[in-house]
Structures are given as C-alpha cells and as structure tokens.
Design a protein around this motif. Structure first.
Motif, PDB file in Angstrom:
ATOM      1  N   VAL A  30     -21.796 -33.652 -62.497  1.00  0.00           N
ATOM      2  CA  VAL A  30     -21.233 -33.729 -63.846  1.00  0.00           C
ATOM      3  C   VAL A  30     -19.715 -33.606 -63.730  1.00  0.00           C
ATOM      4  CG1 VAL A  30     -21.136 -32.691 -66.132  1.00  0.00           C
ATOM      5  CG2 VAL A  30     -23.303 -32.697 -64.844  1.00  0.00           C
ATOM      6  N   PRO A  31     -18.965 -34.632 -64.083  1.00  0.00           N
ATOM      7  CA  PRO A  31     -17.512 -34.615 -63.876  1.00  0.00           C
ATOM      8  C   PRO A  31     -16.789 -33.641 -64.794  1.00  0.00           C
ATOM      9  CG  PRO A  31     -18.156 -36.593 -65.060  1.00  0.00           C
ATOM     10  CD  PRO A  31     -19.428 -35.918 -64.639  1.00  0.00           C
ATOM     11  N   LEU A  32     -15.598 -33.247 -64.345  1.00  0.00           N
ATOM     12  CA  LEU A  32     -14.757 -32.308 -65.077  1.00  0.00           C
ATOM     13  C   LEU A  32     -13.657 -33.062 -65.821  1.00  0.00           C
ATOM     14  CD1 LEU A  32     -14.330 -29.721 -62.179  1.00  0.00           C
ATOM     15  CD2 LEU A  32     -15.866 -29.512 -64.146  1.00  0.00           C
ATOM     16  N   ALA A  33     -13.358 -32.609 -67.027  1.00  0.00           N
ATOM     17  CA  ALA A  33     -12.360 -33.298 -67.849  1.00  0.00           C
ATOM     18  C   ALA A  33     -10.999 -33.329 -67.167  1.00  0.00           C
ATOM     19  CB  ALA A  33     -12.256 -32.619 -69.212  1.00  0.00           C
ATOM     20  N   GLY A  34     -10.621 -32.227 -66.511  1.00  0.00           N
ATOM     21  CA  GLY A  34      -9.317 -32.178 -65.852  1.00  0.00           C
ATOM     22  C   GLY A  34      -9.172 -33.176 -64.722  1.00  0.00           C
ATOM     23  N   CYS A  35     -10.272 -33.528 -64.105  1.00  0.00           N
ATOM     24  CA  CYS A  35     -10.241 -34.523 -63.027  1.00  0.00           C
ATOM     25  C   CYS A  35     -10.327 -35.945 -63.557  1.00  0.00           C
ATOM     26  CB  CYS A  35     -11.383 -34.276 -62.045  1.00  0.00           C
ATOM     27  SG  CYS A  35     -11.223 -32.756 -61.088  1.00  0.00           S
ATOM     28  N   GLN A  36     -10.970 -36.114 -64.689  1.00  0.00           N
ATOM     29  CA  GLN A  36     -11.177 -37.454 -65.224  1.00  0.00           C
ATOM     30  C   GLN A  36     -10.065 -37.908 -66.174  1.00  0.00           C
ATOM     31  OE1 GLN A  36     -13.639 -39.571 -64.124  1.00  0.00           O
ATOM     32  NE2 GLN A  36     -13.908 -37.899 -62.654  1.00  0.00           N
ATOM     33  N   ALA A  37      -9.072 -37.063 -66.402  1.00  0.00           N
ATOM     34  CA  ALA A  37      -7.946 -37.471 -67.251  1.00  0.00           C
ATOM     35  C   ALA A  37      -7.181 -38.629 -66.616  1.00  0.00           C
ATOM     36  CB  ALA A  37      -7.014 -36.283 -67.487  1.00  0.00           C
ATOM     37  N   TYR A  38      -7.046 -38.614 -65.292  1.00  0.00           N
ATOM     38  CA  TYR A  38      -6.315 -39.696 -64.612  1.00  0.00           C
ATOM     39  C   TYR A  38      -6.976 -41.054 -64.842  1.00  0.00           C
ATOM     40  CZ  TYR A  38      -4.254 -42.520 -60.897  1.00  0.00           C
ATOM     41  OH  TYR A  38      -3.630 -43.523 -60.202  1.00  0.00           O
ATOM     42  N   PRO A  39      -8.253 -41.236 -64.511  1.00  0.00           N
ATOM     43  CA  PRO A  39      -8.848 -42.557 -64.743  1.00  0.00           C
ATOM     44  C   PRO A  39      -8.905 -42.934 -66.212  1.00  0.00           C
ATOM     45  CG  PRO A  39     -10.550 -40.986 -64.125  1.00  0.00           C
ATOM     46  CD  PRO A  39      -9.226 -40.329 -63.866  1.00  0.00           C
ATOM     47  N   ALA A  40      -8.995 -41.948 -67.091  1.00  0.00           N
ATOM     48  CA  ALA A  40      -8.984 -42.261 -68.520  1.00  0.00           C
ATOM     49  C   ALA A  40      -7.646 -42.875 -68.915  1.00  0.00           C
ATOM     50  CB  ALA A  40      -9.257 -41.004 -69.342  1.00  0.00           C
ATOM     51  N   TYR A  41      -6.567 -42.363 -68.339  1.00  0.00           N
ATOM     52  CA  TYR A  41      -5.250 -42.919 -68.649  1.00  0.00           C
ATOM     53  C   TYR A  41      -5.089 -44.303 -68.026  1.00  0.00           C
ATOM     54  CZ  TYR A  41      -0.298 -43.106 -69.739  1.00  0.00           C
ATOM     55  OH  TYR A  41       0.929 -43.474 -70.246  1.00  0.00           O
TER      56      TYR A  41
END
Length: 214
Positions: free
Chosen positions: A102-113
């Motif tokens: 289950v991914p973490l929001a702090g790690c997935q902020a980069y690909p979201a941007y």
C-alpha cells in the motif's frame, strides 16, 4: 546574444542541486541503520511510480510537437519498462510484496506531480524540469547501490535497479539540448520550467525522507 541550451540546462541543474544531507535515508543506509523493510517499501513505492511515470512520459511524447522532445519522452518511457523488470530482484532481496504493498502519500507526491505536468505543462517546460533533476536521482541511486552491497550484502542482481539509473546515458541529454535550443530559438523562456523543477526536487526529497521516517 542567443542563449544556448547548454547554458540553460547547466544553470537549471545548478539551481536544483539538493543541499548536503537533504536526503535523510542515504546516511541511514550507508551505515546500516535503515531496516531492510525500508528498502522493501522503496521497491513497493517504485512499482507504483514506474507505472505512473510511464504513462506520463507517453502522454508528454504524444503532446510534444518538436521531434527531439518527442524522442526525449519516448526514451524515458522505454527506460521505465526496463526498470520495472529490474525491480523484481530488488523486491525479492528485500522481501517486498509488490502486489500487496500500500503506497504512502509522501512517496507518491512526486509521480502525482509528474502526471500533472503531463496534462498541464508545456512539454519543453516538463522536459527541462525533469532532466535537471535526473542528476540528483542518479547520484542517490549510485550511493544507495553501493551501501546495499557494503552493508546489506545485496548482490549485483538485487542492485541492478539502482545501477540502471546511476549509469549516465548520452541520448536523453542530447534530445534535451536539441529540444531546449529549438524552444529558445522560438523565444521560449525557462522560468516556468524552473518552477516545476523546484517542485520536483522537493517532491523527490519527500520520497526519500518519507522512507527515512518509517
């Protein structure tokens, strides 16, 4: 005097050089303090990041009108497909459950941007922002691969994911320079690209430091 693409790229890379110690995970891995579960989490996060970035790069390639920009993003997309295969032995060595993670929001902020850039940014702005940040990512990958070998006994196969990104290749840089020069010749200015670049740098550091806080 006409501004050169090399000057723009060099200045932007200099502006986006992270401060020493900004990545808090690297020293923890370097001296063996980071648990193997943090490396497993990194592998799990990358599984999601690769899938997202792959689509984002293909979207940018489709949107780009200039040939070198299309080649740049297409090259990046091809690299993501290779990286996905290299992630498997890293997951096995660290005990990561790639399917159940289950991914973490702090790690997935980069690909979201990056995904946001794919839809909203001018392709040349996204290109400069992404490429200027590659140097730091490559250095981080080289450092963590060395530490995993020295402190955790990971073999070459387990470290291949990091080795892949640590090894410089000439094609994307040449594509980037050609695309940037073509944009400069049309009157483009890199101000917006640099803003995107600073955001990407902050999100990348958030990725590493979220893992450091586990």
């Amino acid at each position: 005097m006409t501004t050169s693409a090399r000057a723009v790229l060099s200045q932007t890379q200099a502006e986006l050089t992270p401060l020493p110690g900004a990545n808090r995970l690297l020293p923890m891995v370097a001296d063996g303090r980071a648990p193997v579960s943090a490396i497993a989490a990194l592998a799990g996060e990358e599984r999601h990041i690769i899938a997202s970035d792959w689509r984002a790069f293909l979207t940018l390639a489709a949107r780009a009108q200039e040939q070198s920009a299309r080649q740049f993003f297409s090259f990046l997309a091809g690299g993501e497909s290779l990286a996905l295969d290299l992630l498997v032995p890293l997951a096995e060595a660290s005990g990561a459950d790639l399917d159940g993670y289950v991914p973490l929001a702090g790690c997935q902020a980069y690909p979201a941007y990056v995904a946001s850039l794919a839809l909203n940014a001018e392709p040349v702005d996204a290109l400069l922002a992404l490429f200027a940040n590659f140097a730091a990512w490559g250095e981080y990958c080289a450092a963590i691969a060395s530490s995993l070998r020295a402190q955790y006994g990971f073999d070459d196969q387990a470290c291949a994911f990091f080795d892949f990104f640590a090894k410089p290749v000439p094609e994307p840089e040449q594509y980037a320079l050609n695309a940037i020069q073509a944009a400069l010749d049309q009157g483009w200015q890199p101000n917006e690209a640099r803003r995107h670049g600073h955001m990407l740098l902050n999100y990348e550091l958030m990725f590493w430091n979220t893992l450091a806080d586990l």
